[in-house]
Scaffold this motif. Structure first.
Motif, PDB file in Angstrom:
ATOM      1  N   HIS A 187      32.445  46.281  30.937  1.00 48.87           N
ATOM      2  CA  HIS A 187      33.635  45.444  31.041  1.00 48.87           C
ATOM      3  C   HIS A 187      33.961  45.043  32.477  1.00 48.87           C
ATOM      4  O   HIS A 187      33.629  45.755  33.439  1.00 48.87           O
ATOM      5  CB  HIS A 187      34.850  46.192  30.468  1.00 48.87           C
ATOM      6  N   ASN A 188      34.634  43.906  32.587  1.00 49.11           N
ATOM      7  CA  ASN A 188      35.228  43.538  33.874  1.00 49.11           C
ATOM      8  C   ASN A 188      36.206  44.641  34.291  1.00 49.11           C
ATOM      9  O   ASN A 188      36.903  45.219  33.449  1.00 49.11           O
ATOM     10  CB  ASN A 188      35.982  42.216  33.771  1.00 49.11           C
ATOM     11  N   PRO A 194      32.905  42.176  37.872  1.00 50.36           N
ATOM     12  CA  PRO A 194      33.977  41.289  38.346  1.00 50.36           C
ATOM     13  C   PRO A 194      35.356  41.953  38.231  1.00 50.36           C
ATOM     14  O   PRO A 194      35.598  42.761  37.330  1.00 50.36           O
ATOM     15  CB  PRO A 194      33.877  40.084  37.412  1.00 50.36           C
ATOM     16  N   ASP A 195      36.244  41.590  39.151  1.00 53.10           N
ATOM     17  CA  ASP A 195      37.624  42.076  39.133  1.00 53.10           C
ATOM     18  C   ASP A 195      37.696  43.602  39.100  1.00 53.10           C
ATOM     19  O   ASP A 195      38.503  44.203  38.377  1.00 53.10           O
ATOM     20  CB  ASP A 195      38.392  41.505  37.933  1.00 53.10           C
ATOM     21  N   ARG A 196      36.835  44.211  39.896  1.00 58.31           N
ATOM     22  CA  ARG A 196      36.789  45.672  39.933  1.00 58.31           C
ATOM     23  C   ARG A 196      38.177  46.260  40.205  1.00 58.31           C
ATOM     24  O   ARG A 196      38.880  45.839  41.113  1.00 58.31           O
ATOM     25  CB  ARG A 196      35.819  46.134  41.011  1.00 58.31           C
ATOM     26  N   ALA A 197      38.561  47.222  39.377  1.00 53.18           N
ATOM     27  CA  ALA A 197      39.875  47.830  39.507  1.00 53.18           C
ATOM     28  C   ALA A 197      39.948  48.705  40.747  1.00 53.18           C
ATOM     29  O   ALA A 197      39.028  49.485  41.032  1.00 53.18           O
ATOM     30  CB  ALA A 197      40.183  48.665  38.271  1.00 53.18           C
ATOM     31  N   TYR A 220      33.694  51.892  28.453  1.00 52.30           N
ATOM     32  CA  TYR A 220      34.680  52.204  27.422  1.00 52.30           C
ATOM     33  C   TYR A 220      34.471  51.248  26.253  1.00 52.30           C
ATOM     34  O   TYR A 220      33.780  50.237  26.368  1.00 52.30           O
ATOM     35  CB  TYR A 220      36.106  52.123  27.967  1.00 52.30           C
ATOM     36  N   LEU A 221      35.073  51.581  25.125  1.00 54.78           N
ATOM     37  CA  LEU A 221      34.934  50.768  23.920  1.00 54.78           C
ATOM     38  C   LEU A 221      36.172  49.911  23.686  1.00 54.78           C
ATOM     39  O   LEU A 221      37.299  50.349  23.949  1.00 54.78           O
ATOM     40  CB  LEU A 221      34.681  51.664  22.698  1.00 54.78           C
ATOM     41  N   ALA A 230      40.135  43.379  25.389  1.00 50.77           N
ATOM     42  CA  ALA A 230      39.859  44.770  25.768  1.00 50.77           C
ATOM     43  C   ALA A 230      39.964  44.969  27.278  1.00 50.77           C
ATOM     44  O   ALA A 230      39.088  45.551  27.915  1.00 50.77           O
ATOM     45  CB  ALA A 230      38.483  45.203  25.263  1.00 50.77           C
ATOM     46  N   THR A 231      41.034  44.481  27.872  1.00 54.21           N
ATOM     47  CA  THR A 231      41.255  44.599  29.307  1.00 54.21           C
ATOM     48  C   THR A 231      41.357  46.070  29.701  1.00 54.21           C
ATOM     49  O   THR A 231      41.975  46.873  28.996  1.00 54.21           O
ATOM     50  CB  THR A 231      42.537  43.864  29.710  1.00 54.21           C
ATOM     51  N   TRP A 232      40.772  46.413  30.836  1.00 59.05           N
ATOM     52  CA  TRP A 232      40.604  47.825  31.192  1.00 59.05           C
ATOM     53  C   TRP A 232      41.905  48.617  31.211  1.00 59.05           C
ATOM     54  O   TRP A 232      41.923  49.810  30.828  1.00 59.05           O
ATOM     55  CB  TRP A 232      39.903  47.948  32.545  1.00 59.05           C
ATOM     56  N   ASP A 233      43.029  47.988  31.637  1.00 58.13           N
ATOM     57  CA  ASP A 233      44.272  48.750  31.794  1.00 58.13           C
ATOM     58  C   ASP A 233      45.172  48.709  30.562  1.00 58.13           C
ATOM     59  O   ASP A 233      46.230  49.348  30.551  1.00 58.13           O
ATOM     60  CB  ASP A 233      45.042  48.283  33.024  1.00 58.13           C
TER      61      ASP A 233
END
Length: 436
Positions: A187-188, A194-197, A220-221, A230-233
């Protein structure tokens, strides 16, 4: 001929396998190999596949179509397009090969699945080294990093990282894995994507920073996030994720590591759900660092291996051990040993005896590197006895798998990956395990 055996110049380990047959007695020459082409994926994430940039295919992907419905047989073409500078590769690695050919063979009995893998390395040596602690200006600091790190390509830090073979396995419980493979976990926002947290943002996330104590984003799933992309945050609650795991909605992830597992004849065992996590119990490797004393925990035992440390020009010497194996070639670190500038001690140690629980399921994994090629033979119990962390397999079953190879001092997205495949335990599939 240059040959690296399991012992890695240290000591022979008895694997302690519960194998119903002696894996060394399997006649692999009688079992057909499946040639799997792994390709360089660049920054092609879950989010990118569903974006308008994935022209003419974004709708199909959103509807759950498989990757091979559009790209069957195109691994070489995709690898060649993505390994150079392009919209999905902002920083290409010089000399990176577009594809890796992975030969896979499989056998089984009532107890175990046996897998044999072969692939060629880009370099004329195996990646058995890993970042080290080095003595510099009177203190210990890390030396070495993966090739994609800016410290390497921007600051001149030496590229040092272990070779790795990864297996993702599912029994049909994870939506879209059978169709889209490891892309459902990439994932981004993640490392080298891209857009590394940023560290502060991850630390502030109630699940990742608060519950898991993490400072970055890894695999992550989508089911663990609340929005369509499915945005990381956008994480679900701990209770909701526990419910998904109880229903088996996780991916089994097992990794052969040339530095952190091979020396003790094992592979590590983990899973992917809200993050890339290790199974319950104690893993086979740990960080060789005493936080309070600000020094390594272990050094090589000179009485056993003939040296206490290495230097940068020695870490590729295949005649000597490259890993610290606790209780075999280590002694506690001595801060008063008169350390000299440039001496190096591995950043991690390996400990077979301390490994426990579900994290220690892969107890019989051997590897040899000869004439530029790895051969890895892997025993995996069909039923590990740990269904909360592992996918339980049975004879006659068909399971989805994905493979990845990390080669040439690389990690994260710098690997080569397969499209999803199936493996059949005595059943029709892309890879068919033969009864023993």
């Amino acid at each position: 001929m240059r040959n690296l055996m399991l012992v890695l110049g240290a000591a022979v380990f008895t694997a302690g396998s519960a194998a119903a047959v002696d894996v060394s007695s399997i006649d692999w020459s009688s079992i057909a190999a499946k040639d799997v082409t792994l390709f360089y994926p660049g920054q092609s994430s879950y989010q990118w596949l569903r974006s308008a940039e994935h022209k003419r295919a974004d709708r199909k992907v959103k509807e759950g179509d498989s990757c091979v419905s559009c790209h069957e047989g195109e691994e070489q073409v995709l690898g060649e397009a993505l390994v150079v500078e392009n919209r999905l590769e902002p920083h290409p690695v010089d000399g990176k090969q577009p594809t890796v050919s992975l030969a896979v063979q499989a056998a089984y009995d009532d107890t175990n699945l046996y897998l044999r893998f072969q692939w060629e390395t880009l370099n004329p040596y195996p990646g058995t080294a890993h970042p080290h602690w080095t003595f510099k200006d009177g203190a210990w600091e890390v030396v070495g990093a993966p090739r994609l790190d800016e410290e390497v390509w921007g600051e001149g830090l030496p590229a040092i990282y272990e070779d790795r073979l990864s297996i993702m396995l599912d029994d049909g419980s994870v939506p879209m894995f059978a169709e889209q493979g490891c892309w459902v976990s990439c994932h981004n926002g993640s490392r080298d994507m891209p857009d590394r947290a940023g560290k502060d943002a991850v630390n502030a996330n109630p699940l990742l920073g608060g519950n898991l104590g993490r400072s970055d984003v890894r695999k992550y799933l989508p089911a663990t996030r609340s929005d369509d992309l499915a945005t990381w945050d956008q994480t679900l609650s701990v209770e909701e994720i526990a419910g998904i795991k109880a229903d088996g909605g996780f991916l089994d992830l097992m990794q052969f590591r040339a530095h952190r597992s091979l020396p003790v004849g094992m592979a590590d065992d983990g899973y992917v759900l809200e993050y890339r996590l290790t199974d319950a119990g104690t893993n086979i490797f740990g960080t060789n660092w005493d936080k309070e004393a600000k020094q390594p925990k272990y050094m090589f035992d000179a009485a056993v291996v003939g040296f206490r440390s290495r230097t940068l020009d020695q870490i590729r010497d295949l005649s000597q051990p490259s890993s610290l194996v606790v209780g075999v070639n280590t002694v506690p670190f001595d801060p008063n040993a008169g350390w000299q500038e440039g001496e190096m001690i591995p950043e991690y140690f390996v400990n077979r005896e301390n490994a426990s629980g579900s994290a220690a399921d892969n107890t019989d994994v051997s590897g040899t590197w000869e004439d530029g090629k790895w051969t890895v033979v892997w025993t995996r119990a069909l039923d590990t006895g740990n269904p909360a962390d592992d996918k339980i397999m049975t004879a006659g079953g068909v399971y989805s798998v994905g493979f990845a190879v990390h080669d040439d001092n690389i990690t994260t997205r710098g690997h080569h990956v397969s499209f999803p495949l199936t493996i059949g335990i005595g059943a029709e599939a892309d890879i068919m395990a033969v009864a023993q």
